[in-house]
Design a protein around this motif. Structure first.
Motif, mmCIF file in Angstrom:
data_model
loop_
_atom_site.group_PDB
_atom_site.id
_atom_site.type_symbol
_atom_site.label_atom_id
_atom_site.label_comp_id
_atom_site.label_asym_id
_atom_site.label_seq_id
_atom_site.Cartn_x
_atom_site.Cartn_y
_atom_site.Cartn_z
ATOM 1 N N ARG A 210 -29.758 -39.883 -10.854
ATOM 2 C CA ARG A 210 -28.894 -38.734 -11.175
ATOM 3 C C ARG A 210 -28.240 -38.228 -9.899
ATOM 4 O O ARG A 210 -28.897 -38.019 -8.895
ATOM 5 C CB ARG A 210 -29.697 -37.599 -11.795
ATOM 6 C CG ARG A 210 -29.981 -37.798 -13.251
ATOM 7 C CD ARG A 210 -30.756 -36.623 -13.768
ATOM 8 N NE ARG A 210 -29.869 -35.485 -13.997
ATOM 9 C CZ ARG A 210 -29.174 -35.317 -15.100
ATOM 10 N NH1 ARG A 210 -29.252 -36.200 -16.060
ATOM 11 N NH2 ARG A 210 -28.413 -34.271 -15.258
ATOM 12 N N GLU A 211 -26.974 -38.047 -9.967
ATOM 13 C CA GLU A 211 -26.257 -37.592 -8.783
ATOM 14 C C GLU A 211 -26.638 -36.171 -8.436
ATOM 15 O O GLU A 211 -26.780 -35.330 -9.315
ATOM 16 C CB GLU A 211 -24.753 -37.650 -9.066
ATOM 17 C CG GLU A 211 -24.159 -39.004 -8.858
ATOM 18 C CD GLU A 211 -24.198 -39.438 -7.396
ATOM 19 O OE1 GLU A 211 -24.625 -38.652 -6.546
ATOM 20 O OE2 GLU A 211 -23.820 -40.576 -7.134
ATOM 21 N N ARG A 212 -26.774 -35.949 -7.164
ATOM 22 C CA ARG A 212 -26.951 -34.575 -6.728
ATOM 23 C C ARG A 212 -25.557 -33.998 -6.516
ATOM 24 O O ARG A 212 -25.018 -34.040 -5.431
ATOM 25 C CB ARG A 212 -27.741 -34.514 -5.431
ATOM 26 C CG ARG A 212 -29.189 -34.881 -5.571
ATOM 27 C CD ARG A 212 -29.835 -34.848 -4.224
ATOM 28 N NE ARG A 212 -29.053 -35.648 -3.283
ATOM 29 C CZ ARG A 212 -28.950 -35.404 -1.993
ATOM 30 N NH1 ARG A 212 -29.565 -34.391 -1.471
ATOM 31 N NH2 ARG A 212 -28.248 -36.177 -1.200
ATOM 32 N N ALA A 213 -24.965 -33.576 -7.577
ATOM 33 C CA ALA A 213 -23.634 -32.995 -7.441
ATOM 34 C C ALA A 213 -23.571 -31.752 -8.310
ATOM 35 O O ALA A 213 -24.140 -31.714 -9.382
ATOM 36 C CB ALA A 213 -22.583 -33.996 -7.883
ATOM 37 N N PRO A 214 -22.913 -30.743 -7.811
ATOM 38 C CA PRO A 214 -22.921 -29.488 -8.574
ATOM 39 C C PRO A 214 -21.856 -29.468 -9.647
ATOM 40 O O PRO A 214 -20.763 -30.009 -9.457
ATOM 41 C CB PRO A 214 -22.598 -28.457 -7.498
ATOM 42 C CG PRO A 214 -21.782 -29.220 -6.498
ATOM 43 C CD PRO A 214 -22.180 -30.662 -6.572
ATOM 44 N N TYR A 215 -22.180 -28.867 -10.771
ATOM 45 C CA TYR A 215 -21.137 -28.514 -11.714
ATOM 46 C C TYR A 215 -20.443 -27.304 -11.126
ATOM 47 O O TYR A 215 -21.064 -26.490 -10.460
ATOM 48 C CB TYR A 215 -21.736 -28.121 -13.068
ATOM 49 C CG TYR A 215 -22.001 -29.284 -13.979
ATOM 50 C CD1 TYR A 215 -21.060 -30.273 -14.143
ATOM 51 C CD2 TYR A 215 -23.182 -29.364 -14.691
ATOM 52 C CE1 TYR A 215 -21.301 -31.336 -15.003
ATOM 53 C CE2 TYR A 215 -23.426 -30.417 -15.544
ATOM 54 C CZ TYR A 215 -22.474 -31.401 -15.693
ATOM 55 O OH TYR A 215 -22.700 -32.431 -16.537
ATOM 56 N N GLU A 216 -19.185 -27.187 -11.411
ATOM 57 C CA GLU A 216 -18.453 -26.101 -10.788
ATOM 58 C C GLU A 216 -18.794 -24.750 -11.384
ATOM 59 O O GLU A 216 -18.696 -23.737 -10.749
ATOM 60 C CB GLU A 216 -16.951 -26.354 -10.939
ATOM 61 C CG GLU A 216 -16.481 -27.552 -10.166
ATOM 62 C CD GLU A 216 -16.871 -27.495 -8.704
ATOM 63 O OE1 GLU A 216 -16.820 -26.416 -8.108
ATOM 64 O OE2 GLU A 216 -17.270 -28.542 -8.162
ATOM 65 N N ASN A 217 -19.168 -24.763 -12.621
ATOM 66 C CA ASN A 217 -19.344 -23.477 -13.270
ATOM 67 C C ASN A 217 -20.819 -23.161 -13.449
ATOM 68 O O ASN A 217 -21.651 -24.037 -13.437
ATOM 69 C CB ASN A 217 -18.660 -23.496 -14.634
ATOM 70 C CG ASN A 217 -18.103 -22.145 -14.954
ATOM 71 O OD1 ASN A 217 -18.234 -21.229 -14.152
ATOM 72 N ND2 ASN A 217 -17.498 -22.008 -16.087
ATOM 73 N N GLN A 218 -21.102 -21.897 -13.656
ATOM 74 C CA GLN A 218 -22.508 -21.533 -13.781
ATOM 75 C C GLN A 218 -22.939 -21.478 -15.236
ATOM 76 O O GLN A 218 -23.699 -20.610 -15.626
ATOM 77 C CB GLN A 218 -22.770 -20.173 -13.120
ATOM 78 C CG GLN A 218 -22.667 -20.202 -11.636
ATOM 79 C CD GLN A 218 -21.246 -19.974 -11.162
ATOM 80 O OE1 GLN A 218 -20.340 -19.817 -11.939
ATOM 81 N NE2 GLN A 218 -21.070 -19.955 -9.868
ATOM 82 N N ASN A 219 -22.426 -22.355 -16.007
ATOM 83 C CA ASN A 219 -22.891 -22.412 -17.385
ATOM 84 C C ASN A 219 -24.247 -23.088 -17.329
ATOM 85 O O ASN A 219 -24.434 -24.248 -17.674
ATOM 86 C CB ASN A 219 -21.912 -23.225 -18.226
ATOM 87 C CG ASN A 219 -21.911 -22.752 -19.642
ATOM 88 O OD1 ASN A 219 -22.764 -21.944 -20.014
ATOM 89 N ND2 ASN A 219 -20.986 -23.249 -20.430
ATOM 90 N N ALA A 220 -25.187 -22.306 -16.849
ATOM 91 C CA ALA A 220 -26.347 -22.898 -16.183
ATOM 92 C C ALA A 220 -27.363 -23.578 -17.087
ATOM 93 O O ALA A 220 -27.990 -24.536 -16.679
ATOM 94 C CB ALA A 220 -27.036 -21.825 -15.377
ATOM 95 N N THR A 221 -27.532 -23.089 -18.277
ATOM 96 C CA THR A 221 -28.643 -23.634 -19.047
ATOM 97 C C THR A 221 -28.460 -25.133 -19.247
ATOM 98 O O THR A 221 -27.497 -25.575 -19.846
ATOM 99 C CB THR A 221 -28.735 -22.981 -20.445
ATOM 100 O OG1 THR A 221 -27.426 -22.986 -20.985
ATOM 101 C CG2 THR A 221 -29.282 -21.593 -20.360
ATOM 102 N N ARG A 222 -29.395 -25.855 -18.704
ATOM 103 C CA ARG A 222 -29.327 -27.307 -18.837
ATOM 104 C C ARG A 222 -30.011 -27.714 -20.128
ATOM 105 O O ARG A 222 -30.937 -27.054 -20.566
ATOM 106 C CB ARG A 222 -30.044 -27.970 -17.668
ATOM 107 C CG ARG A 222 -29.184 -28.047 -16.443
ATOM 108 C CD ARG A 222 -29.784 -29.001 -15.446
ATOM 109 N NE ARG A 222 -28.904 -29.163 -14.326
ATOM 110 C CZ ARG A 222 -27.994 -30.127 -14.228
ATOM 111 N NH1 ARG A 222 -27.877 -31.013 -15.185
ATOM 112 N NH2 ARG A 222 -27.226 -30.230 -13.177
ATOM 113 N N ARG A 223 -29.559 -28.770 -20.700
ATOM 114 C CA ARG A 223 -30.301 -29.324 -21.830
ATOM 115 C C ARG A 223 -30.573 -30.778 -21.504
ATOM 116 O O ARG A 223 -29.789 -31.406 -20.781
ATOM 117 C CB ARG A 223 -29.565 -29.156 -23.149
ATOM 118 C CG ARG A 223 -28.185 -29.766 -23.193
ATOM 119 C CD ARG A 223 -27.528 -29.466 -24.496
ATOM 120 N NE ARG A 223 -27.682 -30.581 -25.426
ATOM 121 C CZ ARG A 223 -27.214 -30.555 -26.650
ATOM 122 N NH1 ARG A 223 -26.605 -29.497 -27.103
ATOM 123 N NH2 ARG A 223 -27.365 -31.584 -27.451
#
Lengths: 522, 1042
Positions: free
Chosen positions: B646-659
């Motif tokens: 899995r890439e260590r790359a950030p999503y730009e937005n804080q739509n944080a809840t991961r599923r």
């Protein structure tokens, strides 16, 4: 991304027809009338007929089915399950079994939902308890405005309240509708108007959210069209009208976004416009998000063309014509004032006159679903390998909070993809924002925003930069736009609270602080 | 000076008081009031103190009673008694004693004068003179009565304003009031919090002791037994001698299991004697009681306890001892054992022999020491005795363990520890356990994974240095800040050198890693060399700048440092990207490997379950459970590999809840399915477990397909290149298939020709064959006649082989297969000649005449046999048809047709060689890898064509086989490259191909998979796969095609 009346209605209709054929001898005229009323979402009429049927033969399998179906349409899921369950027991009718499964799934999924009746009493919003509550005030505000504008445009007022259900994930939407999760993700169909209600997926199930408020209005248009036309409008016109008028709640003239223009231009150049027949039975069945977006763009221009020819909104007469039994060809010919074949040629000529230009977009904007799409998918949107690599490097530096270094890598990436990539510009803007170069950040974020106004990241960061620069009016515009896409970003609410306070709107500031708290607690 | 008591004063009534006595009277009244006030205060103090003391005593008494229980609880009264004493003391000290002191007026007057200023001893004087003034006649006055009266009058005026009740000090009273209130409050709180303290404690205080509750006819006596002699016999296994305690009070300490024999004299005339234990108040153990009152008995010590003697007198009354005698049981401590060596866990190789050293000790002697080996779940793999000290208290030693015996698989671990047992035969042996040591079988995969982790960390550190370079202040290029730039540059340079050192370590690690790709190895080496160069160059600039030896101006030096930094950043960027890409590919390979292992293990489990179902063999169940555990580990490994990917790359937005991703969900489902299978197997539901396992297999297939899809999506090849590679692979497969088919047909033609010729020969050359048959028989007999006794053993074997070949030759001639017979005859002739030469060599060395003769005879016979074989070969060659000569027109036509086909295949091969050059641009090194096999294949195909043209299908067949082998080698290379590049070809990796399943291919449409791909899928289906996966496979391919 945009929604439509789904295939479910069509399937249901086909199944009903088959079922009718098979059981014609066993059905009474009254039962057929009930079926027709239910198919055209005429709930008051259906209620009366079903009541009469139940008074005569309450245990009849068909009557049980119709009663269950009616309850499903009314949102009484428990009752629907009970009646449809009895019907399945009594007749083993596959259609009853289908509806029973649907009602059961809907009951299970929505049983713990919170219900909110809007202040005007026009909408009943159901949503899962928790953070999705943040959607409700914005939805209420939007739908109040949509009710006012759209009932006028379509010259039709439905029974109140109209039910809206907000689902936490696409999996739930898949469970309560005939669409599969794969279809939802492939086509980007994340909301539906079906079974006499509006159904949308919470923007929090998408990486960046989506234009959920326009989508709500869009689905509401479907409901109005279905009811007014007694469900006689074909899918392409349904979607055209909904797409065209979905922004009317904002009190702005409809415009086709630049990406859709580009898609249309490409389709015209390649002579690969999607035919109206291909759009049936459902846009959601089209093979890709690009194909769906092209189809939506096409039908949008059909309505635009009709309006221009007609000189005023054609929605009401067009739907009324089909409601009175005319075919889509007849109705279109009537409002266009020309035979349908000529209309088709004229419309294509109109399209060519618009001067849409295909763009070699460095970035394909599409919906990214949580659980399905990873960060790699997002990076894959970039078409140039070197840019991908540099953005990756920038991201690694960003994770280490080396903002200055990250901004250099992002800026180098722009050498390969230009300055209109919302992904790269968004990242560059953020890096500059964090180094304190506010003016530069704002400038970089502004570059792609005209082309990609729905790319929420640009709106969020630009809003933040403007707040920090004290340009509150401008910040407000961008932050409010961000809310229409993803209200689950706590920073948006936090910055909006500052903006409203500065502009003297303390009540709204307080509401935003509350939303900030709610979202932060997720 | 004696002071009279107030009682002795003359007392007047109010009317009677003479005027001169009035001041005295006022003073007396004043003093009386003061005394009363003081008494009241001191009484109050005494009462409060007494109350507080009594309160505390009461609580203490209740607590004591509650703690001690019925009977002893009455000791609580002691607390109350103490409380009463305390209260009494308080009354005495605070009230009675001060009261007594205040009884005398002059004492009181003194006390008052201390507190009231200005009395100037007037009060004391008045008290002392009062009696004298009142009765002047009684004694002569030593002073003027008038003066005394005047003084008294003055004093009385002085005290007129003083209020007596204000004189006593009340601070102590208040303090005591506080204390009493506190005690009262505490008591109240206790009453609320623990009411049972009052109720139960009170009841216990007043309840009669247990003894008193005994039924009638029971007597309690202090002691019922005297002259008690004890003999304590420790358990036999301890080897300790018995111990005697004469005239004991009965209390003793003994090892658990000891036997205690006792004898004593009953102090009362009794008819029965018993032993009673406190732990079992109802139980009675009868003792030997003789007429003279001697009592004997014995018991065995278990747990600590108390005992007493009970007598029954002649009247039947029971005599109990009041006190208990205590038995303090000491348990036999478990042995101690220490694992001395190795001091830490070990990584071992399969053929390692390990030694484990221990030291064990026990207080009463050791029985044995065992070595225990357990697997990772704690299941015992082995346990055996390593020492049997038999009573020794200390034992040391070592034990060898052969790793091979443990049957570990690479990466598997086992835990070893020693257990020491003592000799305790009573309560069972005490067991001491040493610390454990884990031994892990060396796994190249694990080592490879570790190195990849190191590489990951290295890349991370490279990014740190890159960040330093990109953020270096040197970009400002200000000459005045040269010193600052140098300092920063030195830091970055040092960090670069550290990176180089880390890279060197890793390069060394990879040099022994068989699983790492050459590409990665080379890349790392090159990146290291490049960084070293940059660091050297930059370091030289920095040194010159620091030492002041630079012969350039500062602005030039700044530029040099700037350029060096830029170059360093640029090289780091490309190094990071290059290594990251290769690391990513390695991880993708790991994911696919893990998936394949998963499937293989499932196959193995399925086989075991079938076996279990058929045989009900518990070993099969055990093996299946073990495999299931392995399966879970492999799933976990797959999950781990995916997480790493899995890439260590950030999503730009804080739509944080991961599923969780779909793949993660699938794996979670698979894990629960595995758990369920385990449960079912544990319950003996094999059929259901098999069904679930099948389902698991299907899910795994689907997961692998999804993963493959995901990995391909992020693959390093472009779509066009993948397509090209796929097409090339398809053509190569087609060519190999064509060659395989042609070879089969040629072989068939050759076989048909042989058979026909054999038939014809048999007919036409019957006589000639008869002659050959005769020759062959003679040859065989000739060889049979060779005496093998004098021969060297190896020559004997050769002779045996020769005889067998001669027999085979005879048979071939009988069958009429002239060709084979001729070949065999030549072979026999050659072998006979070679053996003859060997025998002649043996003759030269042989000294024994008899054996020498035997060798000579044998050699001669072999020579004759050689000649006969040659003659026979010649005869048979003469019988063989000449090339093409014996072929019928149909056969010639067929050979020609095959030749043409061979030519076509050759052309296809040439085209492929051309395409290979193109493909090499996308897959560098491919031509080098595949060029040679393709060239060799082409050569063999050309020769095969030549043979076919010459009407020699037999020879052509051999060449065709050669060509096919080269083609298959090329196929293999291609497949590996495709896997590395994520370019498809995964169908074979996963072993999921079903040769029989039919899959409908949908019509082509613009969104469907390319036709070549679909054809490839179909081709892949021809591969063999386990039957049980047929459904899954069908679904898998249908999904792919969709």
């Amino acid at each position: 991304m945009i929604t439509h009346r789904s295939i479910g209605t069509a399937i249901a209709s086909i199944l009903i027809v088959i079922s009718l054929g098979a059981n014609a001898h066993a059905e009474s005229a009254e039962q057929r009338a009930a079926e027709d009323a239910l198919a055209s979402w005429d709930i008051p009429e259906a209620e009366q007929i079903v009541a009469r049927l139940n008074a005569g033969a309450p245990g009849d399998a068909k009557n049980l089915f119709l009663t269950g179906h009616l309850h499903l349409m009314k949102g009484d899921y428990q009752q629907a399950v009970d009646y449809l369950g009895q019907s399945v027991h009594a007749s083993a009718d596959p259609l009853a079994a289908h509806y029973f499964a649907l009602a059961k799934a809907t009951l299970e999924e929505t049983s713990g939902y919170t219900r909110h009746l809007t202040a005007d009493g026009n909408f009943l919003i159901s949503y899962p308890p928790g953070v999705d509550a943040v959607l409700v005030p914005y939805a209420e505000d939007t739908m109040a405005r949509a009710w006012k504008a759209l009932t006028k445009i379509l010259d039709y007022t439905p029974e109140r309240p109209v039910r809206i259900e907000i689902y936490p994930t696409v999996d739930v939407l898949g469970a309560v509708s005939p669409l599969t999760v794969a279809e939802i993700r492939t086509s980007g169909t994340i909301a539906l108007c079906k079974y006499n209600r509006l159904m949308i997926t919470s923007p929090r199930d998408l990486v960046y959210g989506y234009d959920w408020l326009d989508t709500l209005a869009h689905e509401f248009i479907h409901l109005l069209i279905t009811k007014k036309s007694h469900n006689n409008v074909p899918i392409w016109l349904h979607e055209g009208l909904a797409k065209y008028y979905e922004v009317k709640w904002r009190d702005v003239p409809p415009t086709l976004d630049r990406q859709s223009e580009a898609l249309l231009a490409q389709a015209i150049t390649d002579d690969k416009l999607i035919t109206f027949e291909e759009m049936s039975p459902s846009m959601a069945k089209l093979p890709s998000q690009e194909a769906t977006a092209t189809a939506f763009a096409e039908v949008y221009t059909v309505i635009e063309f009709l309006n221009k020819r007609h000189g005023s909104d054609v929605a009401a007469p067009l739907v009324a014509a089909m409601g009175s039994g005319e075919s889509d060809r007849e109705a279109v010919s009537k409002v266009a004032g020309m035979p349908f074949d000529r209309f088709g040629r004229s419309w294509k000529a109109f399209l060519k006159q618009q001067g849409y230009r295909p763009r070699d977009l460095a970035y394909d904007q599409r919906l990214l679903f949580k659980g399905k799409h990873s960060e790699q998918d997002e990076l894959a949107e970039l078409k140039v390998d070197k840019a991908k690599e540099l953005v990756w490097l920038g991201d690694q530096l960003r994770l280490k909070k080396r903002w200055k270094a990250a901004s250099k890598e992002y800026r180098r990436a722009t050498e390969f993809v230009g300055e209109l990539s919302p992904l790269v510009q968004g990242k560059l803007g953020l890096a500059l924002l964090r180094t304190g170069a506010l003016e530069q950040a704002a400038a970089e974020l502004l570059k792609p925003i005209a082309l990609y106004p729905r790319h929420v990241v640009l709106q969020v960061y630009l809003g933040e930069a403007l707040v920090k620069m004290g340009r509150y009016e401008e910040a407000r515009e961008h932050l409010e736009e961000a809310l229409t896409i993803n209200p689950f970003d706590p920073d948006v609410h936090g910055n909006l609270a500052i903006v409203y306070d500065q502009l003297g709107e303390h009540d709204r500031a307080a509401a935003e602080r509350k939303a900030h708290q709610l979202v932060n607690a997720q | 000076m004696g002071i009279e008591s107030p009682d002795s004063y003359q007392v007047w009534s109010a009317q009677e008081i003479p005027p001169y006595m009035e001041p005295y009277e006022r003073i007396t009244r004043f003093l009386r009031e003061v005394r009363r006030a003081l008494n009241r205060v001191s009484l109050g103090e005494a009462a409060l103190a007494a109350l507080a003391i009594l309160g505390v005593a009461t609580v203490a008494a209740l607590a004591l009673a509650a703690a001690l229980g019925l009977g002893p609880g009455r000791w609580g009264w002691a607390a109350i008694g103490l409380g009463l004493v305390g209260a009494g003391i308080a009354l005495w000290r605070l009230w009675l004693r001060p009261r007594g002191r205040r009884a005398a007026d002059d004492e009181l007057a003194l006390w008052v004068e201390e507190r009231i200023d200005g009395l100037q001893s007037g009060l004391v004087t008045a008290v002392q003179t009062r009696a004298m003034v009142a009765a002047p006649d009684a004694r002569p006055l030593g002073f003027s009565a008038t003066l005394a009266r005047e003084a008294a009058a003055q004093t009385s005026r002085g005290i007129a304003e003083v209020i007596p009740r204000t004189l006593p000090e009340r601070r102590r009273l208040k303090r005591l009031l506080g204390v009493a209130a506190g005690v009262g409050a505490c008591m109240g709180l206790l009453a609320v919090a623990t009411p049972e303290l009052y109720t139960e404690g009170g009841a216990l205080l007043v309840a009669a002791p247990e003894e008193e509750a005994l039924a009638d006819g029971v007597r309690l006596v202090p002691v019922a037994m005297s002259q008690l002699n004890l003999e304590i016999v420790p358990p036999e296994y301890t080897g300790i001698k018995p111990r005697k305690l004469d005239r004991s009070a009965g209390d003793f300490e003994a090892l658990a299991g000891s036997e205690v024999r006792f004898a004593g004299t009953a102090l009362y005339d009794a008819k029965e004697a018993y032993l009673a234990l406190e732990s079992d108040p109802e139980g009675r153990w009868a003792l030997d009681l003789s007429a003279d009152g001697a009592v004997k008995g014995a018991f065995r010590v278990g747990a600590s306890d108390r005992y007493q003697f009970v007598l029954v007198d002649k009247q039947g009354a029971t005599i109990h001892e009041k006190a208990w005698r205590s038995v303090d049981s000491r348990s036999d401590a478990a042995p101690e054992v220490e694992l001395l060596l190795p001091e830490s866990d070990l990584e071992v190789k399969p053929d390692d022999q390990l030694s484990f050293f221990f030291e064990a000790s026990d207080d009463y002697g050791l029985d044995r020491v065992e070595l225990v080996i357990e697997d990772e779940t704690g299941h015992e793999l082995d346990r055996h005795v390593v020492r049997s000290p038999r009573g020794e208290r200390l034992s040391r030693g070592d034990e060898g363990v052969a790793v091979a015996r443990l049957e570990l698989e690479p990466g598997d671990s086992a835990e070893l520890h020693f257990e020491a047992f003592d000799l305790n035969s009573l309560s069972g042996p005490g067991i001491g356990k040493s610390a454990s040591r884990r031994i892990t079988l060396y796994s190249p995969e694990a080592e490879h994974d570790r190195l990849l982790e190191d590489l990951d960390r290295l890349i991370d550190r490279m990014i740190d240095v890159l960040a330093d370079r990109l953020e270096s202040p040197i970009e400002a290029k200000e000459t005045l800040r040269l010193a600052n730039y140098v300092a920063t540059g030195q830091g970055i340079n040092a960090a670069t050198l550290r990176l180089v050192a880390d890279m060197t370590t890793l390069v060394n690690g990879f040099s022994t890693d068989a699983l790492v790709s050459d590409e990665l190895r080379t890349a790392l080496r090159e990146v290291r060399e490049r960084q070293q160069e940059i660091a050297d160059q930059e370091g030289a600039h920095l040194r010159r700048s620091v030492l002041g030896t630079a012969n350039v101006e500062d602005d030039v030096m700044v530029m040099l440092l700037f350029e060096a930094n830029n170059e360093g950043a640029s090289e780091l960027e490309s190094g990071v990207l290059r290594l990251h890409k290769l690391l990513d590919e390695s991880r993708k390979d790991s994911v696919l490997d893990a998936g394949r292992e998963l499937l293989e293990t499932q196959n193995e489990i399925m086989d075991l379950l079938k076996q279990l179902k058929d045989t009900k063999d518990p070993k099969a169940l055990e093996a299946a459970m073990k495999k299931l555990k392995k399966l879970q580990e492999k799933l976990a490994k797959l999950q781990q590999e995916l997480d790493k990917l899995r890439e260590r790359a950030p999503y730009e937005n804080q739509n944080a809840t991961r599923r969780p991703s779909d793949n993660q969900k699938s794996m979670a489902d698979m894990k629960s399915t595995m758990d369920k299978i385990q449960e079912l197997l544990a319950e003996g539901k094999v059929d259901e477990a098999m069904k679930l396992l099948e389902e698991l297999g299907k899910n795994t297939q689907e997961l692998m397909a999804a993963l493959q899809n995901d990995l391909d999506a992020g693959g390093s090849m472009s779509a066009a290149a993948r397509q090209k590679a796929q097409e090339f692979s398809t053509k190569l497969d087609e060519l190999a298939d064509g060659q395989r088919g042609l070879k089969g047909e040629t072989g068939e033609l050759d076989r048909q020709i042989d058979e026909r010729q054999a038939r014809e020969l048999q007919e036409q050359a019957k006589q000639a064959l008869e002659g050959a048959k005769q020759q062959a028989r003679e040859l065989r007999e000739q060889l049979d006649g060779v005496d093998d006794q004098p021969l060297h053993p190896s020559d004997r074997d050769a002779l045996e082989q020769l005889r067998e070949d001669a027999a085979a030759l005879e048979k071939e001639i009988a069958r009429g297969d002239v060709g084979k017979a001729a070949e065999l005859a030549q072979k026999v002739a050659k072998q006979a000649g070679a053996l003859k030469a060997e025998v002649h060599e043996s003759e030269e060395r042989e000294l024994d005449q008899r054996r020498l003769d035997g060798l000579k005879a044998g050699g001669d016979k072999l020579g004759e046999g050689e000649g006969k074989a040659e003659q026979l070969a010649e005869t048979l060659e003469g019988l063989k048809p000449k090339p093409g000569e014996g072929l019928e027109p149909g056969e010639q036509g067929e050979a020609q047709r095959l030749s043409e086909r061979q030519g076509e295949l050759g052309k296809k091969l040439s085209e492929l060689e051309g395409a290979l050059k193109e493909l090499d641009k996308d897959m560098p090194g491919l031509q080098q890898e595949m060029g040679e096999p393709l060239e060799q294949a082409g050569k063999a195909m050309g020769e095969a064509k030549g043979e076919l043209d010459g009407q020699r299908p037999g020879e052509a067949n051999g060449k065709q086989q050669e060509a096919l082998e080269h083609l298959e080698k090329a196929q293999q290379s291609m497949q590996q490259r495709m896997q590395q590049k994520g370019g498809g070809g995964d169908e074979q990796q996963t072993g999921i191909n079903d040769p029989k399943a039919k899959v409908d291919i949908p019509e082509e449409d613009p969104y469907a998979a390319p036709r070549t791909f679909r054809e490839e899928v179909l081709k892949a289906m021809k591969e063999r796969a386990p039957d049980k996966y047929r459904d899954a496979i069908q679904r898998f391919y249908e999904e792919l095609i969709k």
